[in-house]
Design an enzyme around this catalytic site. Structure first.
Site, short mmCIF file in Angstrom:
data_model
loop_
_atom_site.label_atom_id
_atom_site.label_comp_id
_atom_site.label_asym_id
_atom_site.label_seq_id
_atom_site.Cartn_x
_atom_site.Cartn_y
_atom_site.Cartn_z
N GLU A 73 0.96 -1.26 -0.07
CA GLU A 73 0.02 0.02 -0.01
C GLU A 73 0.88 1.27 -0.04
OE1 GLU A 73 -1.87 0.77 3.76
OE2 GLU A 73 -3.92 1.44 2.74
N HIS A 128 2.50 4.76 0.84
CA HIS A 128 2.49 5.35 2.24
C HIS A 128 3.21 6.78 2.16
CE1 HIS A 128 1.41 1.44 4.19
NE2 HIS A 128 1.44 2.16 5.39
N ASP A 179 3.61 -1.80 6.08
CA ASP A 179 2.57 -2.79 6.80
C ASP A 179 3.11 -4.07 6.93
OD1 ASP A 179 1.19 -0.46 6.77
OD2 ASP A 179 -0.52 -1.19 5.67
N HIS A 233 -1.91 -3.53 9.04
CA HIS A 233 -2.81 -2.89 8.18
C HIS A 233 -4.23 -2.64 8.51
CE1 HIS A 233 -4.22 -1.73 4.26
NE2 HIS A 233 -4.90 -2.80 4.09
N GLU A 282 -7.20 -1.92 7.78
CA GLU A 282 -8.35 -2.64 6.87
C GLU A 282 -8.37 -4.27 7.15
OE1 GLU A 282 -6.34 -0.12 6.15
OE2 GLU A 282 -7.24 1.16 4.80
N HIS A 295 -2.16 6.96 8.80
CA HIS A 295 -1.72 6.31 7.80
C HIS A 295 -0.42 7.13 6.97
CE1 HIS A 295 -1.29 3.95 4.11
NE2 HIS A 295 -1.24 4.98 3.17
N GLU A 345 4.31 5.26 11.65
CA GLU A 345 4.92 4.37 10.73
C GLU A 345 6.24 4.95 10.14
OE1 GLU A 345 1.53 1.90 8.43
OE2 GLU A 345 1.34 3.85 8.13
ZN LIG Z 1 0.55 1.23 6.79
#
Ligand SMILES: [Zn+2]
Length: 255
Positions: free
Chosen positions: A32, A34, A43, A118, A120, A175, A180
């Site tokens: 994903e 970032h 992630d 992650h 989701e 996010h 992170e």
């Molecule tokens: Zn992430």
């Protein structure tokens, strides 16, 4: 360091550890975007790093990370329209979790921990665990037990206050933000370029989701909050809190 990655062990070494009751940790990530300042694999890398350190503390094992996750949602991951973000249907995530858990159980593992990286993924991990436990009961394996956790839930208020100085935006819009990016600066500094951070206020959204999504709701950076305050020192602090908290939890949770 004692090897903890299952894939790096010969099978008799693995079988012996399993026979001795080792807890298996499974990092569950995503591919994903970032933001422009960071690679697309935090992630995967972050729950893996945490799992390896926890496993070293509790004489556990780490399964290969699941490198794809459920579709990026606009209000938690920027959205699935962004280039690079490569996602699975929810049913695919569920089936992967179910299949891996059933295989571990077949080897003799009886305690597993899904370490989510992650946001989701959560509901689909839960569904995979539920299906695995149900099918293992049909296979006369009634004693397989699982923990599901997201590593950021182990970051306590004291750490949040120290890092965010009263400006904590909430985990959903973290996010590509301070959390992170700090962990990546500590663990994988070669995958971060702080010169490319877009400094913008945390994204705001209406209290509903809209489909097809409105791309203009997502900040152009792809990040939902700014990583400007990220640092390797913060990353070290967050890593320690997560590893200590998860290690302590796993020492008692299965009793
Ligand atoms: Zn992430």
């Amino acid at each position: 360091m004692n090897r903890v990655q299952i894939g790096e062990l010969a099978w008799p070494v693995y079988a012996e550890k399993v026979k001795n009751g080792a807890i298996a940790l499974i990092p569950v990530g995503a591919l994903e975007q970032h933001g422009p300042h960071m690679s697309m694999n935090p992630d995967v890398l972050l729950p893996t790093a945490i799992s390896e350190r926890v496993a070293a503390n509790i004489d556990g094992l780490v399964a290969p990370a699941i490198a794809y996750g459920y579709k990026s949602q606009q209000k938690s991951g920027g959205g699935n329209h962004m280039p690079g973000t490569t996602s699975l249907d929810g049913s695919t995530v569920t089936c992967i979790i179910r299949d891996v858990l059933k295989e571990l159980a077949r080897h003799g593992v009886r305690k597993a921990v899904l370490v989510n990286g992650h946001y989701e993924n959560s509901a689909f991990i839960t569904e995979g665990v539920d299906l695995a436990l149900r099918e293992l009961r049909w296979d006369d394996i009634p004693d397989f037990r699982c923990i599901i956790l997201s590593y950021w839930d182990f970051i306590d208020q004291e750490t949040i206050d120290a890092i965010y100085q009263g400006d904590f935006p909430g985990w959903a819009v973290e996010h590509g933000g301070v959390l992170e990016t700090s962990l990546m600066l500590h663990l994988h500094p070669d995958l971060v370029d702080m010169r490319l951070v877009h400094d913008h206020p945390p994204a705001t959204f209406p209290p509903y989701d809209f489909f097809p999504i409105k791309p203009e709701w997502t900040p152009s950076s792809g990040c939902l909050s700014s990583a400007r305050r990220a640092s390797a020192e913060h990353g070290q602090l967050i890593l320690n809190v997560c590893v200590d908290g998860i290690s302590a939890a796993l020492k008692t949770a299965f009793d």
